[in-house]
Design a protein around this motif. Structure first.
Motif, PDB file in Angstrom:
ATOM      1  N   VAL A   1       0.840  -1.190   0.000  1.00 22.09           N
ATOM      2  CA  VAL A   1       0.000   0.000   0.000  1.00 22.09           C
ATOM      3  C   VAL A   1       0.882   1.249   0.000  1.00 22.09           C
ATOM      4  O   VAL A   1       2.024   1.218   0.474  1.00 22.09           O
ATOM      5  CB  VAL A   1      -0.923   0.004   1.245  1.00 22.09           C
ATOM      6  N   ARG A   2       0.367   2.346  -0.572  1.00 20.34           N
ATOM      7  CA  ARG A   2       1.073   3.615  -0.480  1.00 20.34           C
ATOM      8  C   ARG A   2       0.712   4.270   0.849  1.00 20.34           C
ATOM      9  O   ARG A   2      -0.445   4.443   1.177  1.00 20.34           O
ATOM     10  CB  ARG A   2       0.705   4.531  -1.642  1.00 20.34           C
ATOM     11  N   PHE A   3       1.734   4.644   1.600  1.00 21.96           N
ATOM     12  CA  PHE A   3       1.523   5.231   2.925  1.00 21.96           C
ATOM     13  C   PHE A   3       2.422   6.446   3.078  1.00 21.96           C
ATOM     14  O   PHE A   3       3.645   6.329   3.000  1.00 21.96           O
ATOM     15  CB  PHE A   3       1.817   4.187   4.005  1.00 21.96           C
ATOM     16  N   ARG A   4       1.817   7.614   3.222  1.00 24.54           N
ATOM     17  CA  ARG A   4       2.543   8.871   3.382  1.00 24.54           C
ATOM     18  C   ARG A   4       3.520   9.083   2.232  1.00 24.54           C
ATOM     19  O   ARG A   4       3.112   9.379   1.124  1.00 24.54           O
ATOM     20  CB  ARG A   4       3.249   8.920   4.737  1.00 24.54           C
ATOM     21  N   SER A   5       4.809   8.887   2.466  1.00 21.63           N
ATOM     22  CA  SER A   5       5.815   9.292   1.483  1.00 21.63           C
ATOM     23  C   SER A   5       6.247   8.201   0.515  1.00 21.63           C
ATOM     24  O   SER A   5       7.081   8.439  -0.348  1.00 21.63           O
ATOM     25  CB  SER A   5       7.058   9.817   2.216  1.00 21.63           C
ATOM     26  N   GLY A   6       5.711   7.000   0.641  1.00 20.66           N
ATOM     27  CA  GLY A   6       6.182   5.957  -0.268  1.00 20.66           C
ATOM     28  C   GLY A   6       5.410   4.666  -0.139  1.00 20.66           C
ATOM     29  O   GLY A   6       4.474   4.557   0.644  1.00 20.66           O
ATOM     30  N   MET A   7       5.820   3.673  -0.934  1.00 20.68           N
ATOM     31  CA  MET A   7       5.180   2.369  -0.920  1.00 20.68           C
ATOM     32  C   MET A   7       5.760   1.518   0.203  1.00 20.68           C
ATOM     33  O   MET A   7       6.923   1.656   0.575  1.00 20.68           O
ATOM     34  CB  MET A   7       5.393   1.640  -2.245  1.00 20.68           C
ATOM     35  N   GLY A   8       4.926   0.642   0.728  1.00 18.68           N
ATOM     36  CA  GLY A   8       5.394  -0.242   1.780  1.00 18.68           C
ATOM     37  C   GLY A   8       4.488  -1.443   1.934  1.00 18.68           C
ATOM     38  O   GLY A   8       3.560  -1.643   1.151  1.00 18.68           O
ATOM     39  N   LYS A   9       4.777  -2.254   2.930  1.00 18.37           N
ATOM     40  CA  LYS A   9       3.987  -3.445   3.227  1.00 18.37           C
ATOM     41  C   LYS A   9       3.487  -3.393   4.663  1.00 18.37           C
ATOM     42  O   LYS A   9       4.232  -3.041   5.579  1.00 18.37           O
ATOM     43  CB  LYS A   9       4.830  -4.719   3.040  1.00 18.37           C
TER      44      LYS A   9
END
Length: 342
Positions: free
Chosen positions: A112-120
């Protein structure tokens, strides 16, 4: 003069060498992404499987994540460690995955995209309704090929959120479609349990199908009974809800349906919703349902439902009996026996 000419010639050779080296490096960098869509109208079996495995393996195990950070509502979350992974995911999304399948895949792997970038996400925060995940190391086989569609059989692994009655591994399908812009893309992913997402039930699935206590055969019977129209097409099974969810046809207990707006609602209900609308007349009087049946799962989630050990159909009023006849007539129109194809 000769030395000067030799020096100039050497400099020119050095510049040419550097240019060639840069081009070689660029070429090598581009080769990280195999261009399966370079004017290709026919995708071979090997290329189709290679494309799918490459994308699945990247989403499943290829993305490195950094230290955990606090996500939404205190959930554990980790950004992609390498910015290049975001770029690679974007290339896959743009060139090789249709939007619906991309949303499904990222939900499957909690990306998912969260705040400043993509993550898990590190738990059930993202994609919690997807209970089986593709096995990137499993076998991938071609099931069928048409002019513009390839169906690949794949292995799915059970998520820990499911009960013991579910198989640990199961097979499903991945479809690759040749799109209008002449690009092959993953267009759909289907597996017997995750398929409920395509019926618009999503996070509501356990209202009808208890993943801790039901088994695969219960699901197959559920879909065979309620999941198709008379032409064999999949139909939405999402319930029509009022806020808070109290009833499908809230007036069916106190006035005849022909006199009320609910009669118009009845005309647009799916077979599942019509059946629940019928049963809620009985449920208001405490009818008892078999444990973990779809009726049991649904009505036990409603505040007003209370089991009545002395339940009898004689408890129903004349209005309720009249409305039952109306609803059952609608149900009979929808009751077309369909087959379930595994």
């Amino acid at each position: 003069m000769r030395n000067k000419n030799l020096y100039i010639f050497s400099v020119i050779l050095l510049i040419i060498g550097l240019c060639c080296g840069c081009r070689t490096n660029l070429h090598v960098k581009e080769e990280k992404f195999i261009d399966y869509n370079a004017g290709v109208e026919i995708l071979s079996d090997e290329e189709a499987i290679k494309l799918v495995k490459e994308i699945i393996a990247f989403m499943d195990t290829g993305i490195e994540t950094g230290e955990d950070v606090e996500g939404f509502d205190g959930e554990r979350f980790a950004y992609f460690k390498n910015k290049e992974d975001e770029n690679k995911l974007e290339i896959y999304q743009r060139n090789y995955i249709k939007d619906t399948a991309y949303k499904y895949l990222t939900g499957m792997y909690k990306i998912v995209r969260f705040r400043s970038g993509m993550g898990k996400a590190k738990n059930e925060f993202s994609g919690g309704y997807i209970r089986y995940r593709l096995d990137s190391a499993g076998n991938f086989n071609i099931l069928s090929k048409k002019d513009k569609e390839i169906c690949i059989e794949a292995v799915f692994n059970k998520d820990s959120s499911l009960g013991d009655g579910m198989p640990d591994t199961d097979k499903g399908q991945i479809f690759i479609t040749l799109c209008d812009d002449n690009k092959w893309r993953i267009s759909k992913i289907s597996q017997w349990y995750d398929d409920l997402v395509f019926y618009e039930l999503e996070e509501y699935i356990d209202e009808f199908f208890d993943s801790k206590n039901n088994v695969k055969e219960d699901y197959e019977a559920f879909i065979k009974e309620y999941g198709y129209d008379k032409n064999g097409n999949k139909i939405p099974m999402q319930m029509l809800r009022y806020s808070p969810k109290a009833a499908i046809l809230s007036s069916s207990s106190f006035d005849v349906l022909e006199h009320l707006y609910d009669s118009y609602v009845l005309d647009i209900l799916s077979k599942l919703a019509t059946y629940i609308a019928c049963e809620e007349i009985y449920a208001r009087h405490g009818k008892i349902y078999p444990k973990y049946s779809i009726e049991y799962n649904y009505f036990n989630g409603l505040d007003w439902y209370k089991e009545n050990q002395k339940f009898s159909e004689d408890d129903l009023s004349d209005i309720e009996k009249h409305n039952l006849d109306i609803i059952k007539a609608h149900l009979e129109e929808l009751a077309v026996l369909m087959y379930w194809s595994v």
